[in-house]
Design a protein around this motif. Structure first.
Motif: not given
Length: 174
Positions: A1-7, A20-28
């Motif tokens: 599982m791969k996640l991106l977390v931002v706040s 989004k451009e960098k990670y969408e489709g590359n993380v779950d």
């Protein structure tokens, strides 16, 4: 599982669009821990599981989000309703109640990660206004496998803060 977390992006749209451009489709999953100060239907917020922060007005976002991603139970909140600037005990108790494998929160703008009761508790820092000893604008990447969980903190310029990378064993709670 791969996640991106931002706040704590506080009206800053460009950084979210970049992520989004960098990670969408590359993380779950992409998770925002609140204080975006953007409406739920804003294109910059599309694709993020987002919770309401103390600076998010209106009722577009829930106070908490509990979801399952690739078999892992995730509890996300902003943190202000759990008094995180004083203690993490309230998050810890809620995580136990939910059998959460991961807890993600923001609010303090200070990055940090720890494992308590077989649960990884993480604050990705702030992508706009960092506080504490790390003054970089940060987000977190989580990579969970059957061998463990690696947490990497990244700057808004996509530079890994390697001295902050941590790996934990993972015991699923659910």
């Amino acid at each position: 599982m791969k996640l991106l977390v931002v706040s704590d992006s506080h009206h800053e749209r460009d950084c979210l669009i970049h992520l989004k451009e960098k990670y969408e489709g590359n993380v779950d999953a992409m998770i925002h821990c609140g204080d975006s100060e953007l409406e739920k239907d804003d294109p910059a917020m599309q694709g993020f599981h987002t919770v309401r922060g103390n600076c998010d007005f209106g009722s577009d976002y829930p106070n908490d989000w509990v979801g399952v991603v690739d078999g892992y139970r995730i509890f996300t909140t902003h943190g202000h309703l759990y008094n995180i600037k004083m203690t993490l005990m309230n998050l810890r108790y809620r995580a136990r109640e939910l059998n959460a494998d991961f807890v993600f929160f923001g609010h303090s703008h200070e990055l940090g990660v720890d494992m308590l009761d077989n649960t990884i508790i993480l604050n990705p820092g702030s992508i706009l206004l960092p506080r504490g000893r790390v003054q970089d604008k940060t987000y977190a990447l989580i990579d969970a496998t059957d061998k463990g969980v690696t947490i990497r903190f990244m700057t808004i310029d996509d530079v890994e803060l390697t001295e902050l990378t941590q790996t934990f064993p993972l015991v699923k709670n659910n």
